[in-house]
Design a protein around this motif. Structure first.
Motif, PDB file in Angstrom:
ATOM      1  N   GLY A   7      51.954 103.725  45.273  1.00  0.00           N
ATOM      2  CA  GLY A   7      53.012 102.856  45.768  1.00  0.00           C
ATOM      3  C   GLY A   7      52.819 101.408  45.365  1.00  0.00           C
ATOM      4  N   THR A  19      58.602 103.196  48.785  1.00  0.00           N
ATOM      5  CA  THR A  19      58.344 101.892  48.165  1.00  0.00           C
ATOM      6  C   THR A  19      59.537 101.453  47.319  1.00  0.00           C
ATOM      7  N   CYS A  66      55.284  99.232  42.845  1.00  0.00           N
ATOM      8  CA  CYS A  66      55.905  97.968  43.259  1.00  0.00           C
ATOM      9  C   CYS A  66      55.671  96.888  42.214  1.00  0.00           C
TER      10      CYS A  66
END
Length: 437
Positions: free
Chosen positions: A296, A199, A300
């Motif tokens: 993930g 990611t 982000c």
């Protein structure tokens, strides 16, 4: 002039050169290197290759800079989001100028005391799929990331071979060599590490200030720390050393065992505030995520300076904001502790932090107070009964605890009457009759 095959989107430059060497049927890597890029020892590094200027200018894309090519086709993709964008031109110039050692240091920001190795890694399922689709196997960029030990596509553990080999190898040929799989029992943590690392590599840039604050907020919500402004080195160490990630790192190869003690965490959060990619991926992966997808997705958001919400995305209209959840560790302690002192000792937090958690959850606060009051009443009653058992001739309240009597009078009037009825000082006095003179 050697013909190069088309490079795949997730193929490393090292893999491209190794494929060209295999197609040439030459037994000498130096001869293939000389034919391919004009030097005897070019692009033999499988992590961050040197001497890529000739490939960039003449073989791949004339308009691409060295840093862009390296970011797409080497493990630089893992490190570049953590590098300040103002350094990109300098890194590209250094790489094209042959000063790859300096460029490596700028990209990795690695410590000499905690170096990270990059062994060649592969997934057997990916090899089979590549052979079926392309007729050749190649090195996948994401597999070579330092914290990636599980293939996110096939959910297989990666095999690896240690060392820097200085020769061109392909995954299919490595199957016949001695390789080592990851220790068993660590699939969940390996999946989280792989997802967070991949990611991060897909982001244009990681906002270090935002990711640091999100990490501190997460640690506070977990009950690890009670304040984000002060250094809590001992508490961080105790938490990390009991974390599943620490256990994973102790068994992991490629120098990751050096990170298992957690001494590097405090400088990341409070002191030097470094932007080391490997350390941030490790720290974020340790923050008690239920799934790799959750880790993930929240990384982000945090790296993009978006608000992190445990329950998911906050609706902007016609929906109330989610109520913050009390950390599970705090809830379990408050359900079993018999006093504020015991809860503070088990959670290792001051009383004001305990009060803040209770104020944030009215239902838990009501249960906590009701249970404490019930236990106080029961303890007071037991102490008074014990006093009567030790001295059955007690006839005055002065021989008993006044605090216990007041507690029973307020919260257990029936028991209070039963106790005081045995005391002569509480019995109604019979008035004397007046005598006639």
């Amino acid at each position: 002039m050697m013909n190069l095959p088309a490079i795949e989107n997730d193929e490393t430059l090292y893999s491209l050169c190794a494929t060209a060497h295999s197609m040439s049927a030459s037994s000498s890597s130096q001869r293939s290197s000389l034919s391919l890029i004009g030097t005897l020892h070019g692009t033999l590094q499988h992590d961050l290759p040197a001497s890529i200027q000739w490939l960039v200018e003449c073989r791949l894309a004339e308009t691409d800079t060295a840093s862009k090519v390296a970011r797409r086709h080497s493990i630089a993709a893992y490190y570049f989001p953590f590098v300040s964008p103002c350094r990109y031109p300098l890194i590209s110039d250094l790489w094209l100028g042959g000063k790859t050692t300096h460029a490596r240091r700028l990209i990795q920001s690695s410590s000499r005391t905690l170096p990270v190795a990059h062994p060649l890694k592969w997934c057997e399922a990916c090899i089979e799929e590549d052979l079926r689709k392309l007729g050749r196997s190649y090195w996948h960029v994401a597999h070579q990331f330092p914290t990636t030990w599980r293939c996110s596509r096939h959910d297989f553990s990666l095999a690896y071979i240690e060392g820097r080999h200085k020769r061109w190898l392909l995954p299919l040929s490595c199957l016949l060599q001695r390789s080592a799989p990851l220790p068993s029992g660590s699939a969940a943590m390996a999946s989280i590490l792989s997802t967070v690392g991949e990611t991060a590599s897909q982001l244009e840039s990681v906002q270090i200030t935002s990711i640091r604050q999100a990490t501190l907020n997460r640690l506070q919500a977990m009950g690890v720390i009670h304040s984000t402004r002060r250094v809590h080195h001992d508490r961080i160490l105790a938490w990390f050393r009991s974390n599943p990630l620490s256990t994973f790192l102790r068994q992991a190869p490629a120098g990751l065992a050096r990170f298992s003690e957690g001494e590097w965490i405090a400088p990341m959060l409070w002191r030097q505030k470094r932007s080391n990619a490997v350390r941030w991926v490790l720290l974020w992966s340790a923050l008690d995520w239920s799934t790799s997808a959750e880790a993930g997705a929240f990384f982000c958001d945090a790296a993009s300076a978006l608000p992190i919400v445990r329950a998911g995305q906050v609706e902007l209209f016609d929906e109330a904001l989610p109520i913050p959840e009390t950390p599970s560790k705090v809830s379990s302690v408050l359900e079993s502790a018999s006093s504020y002192e015991e809860a503070m000792r088990l959670l290792q937090v001051p009383r004001n932090q305990l009060v803040r958690w209770l104020e944030a959850d009215p239902e838990m606060r009501a249960r906590w107070r009701q249970r404490l009051q019930k236990e106080r009443v029961e303890n007071a009653l037991q102490r008074l009964i014990s006093s009567f058992l030790r001295n059955p001739s007690i006839s005055s309240a002065a021989a008993l605890s006044s605090a216990d009597l007041r507690l029973l009078k307020s919260h257990a009037p029936r028991e209070y009457e039963a106790i005081t009825s045995r005391l002569a000082s509480f019995r109604p006095r019979q008035r004397s009759l007046p005598l006639d003179g």
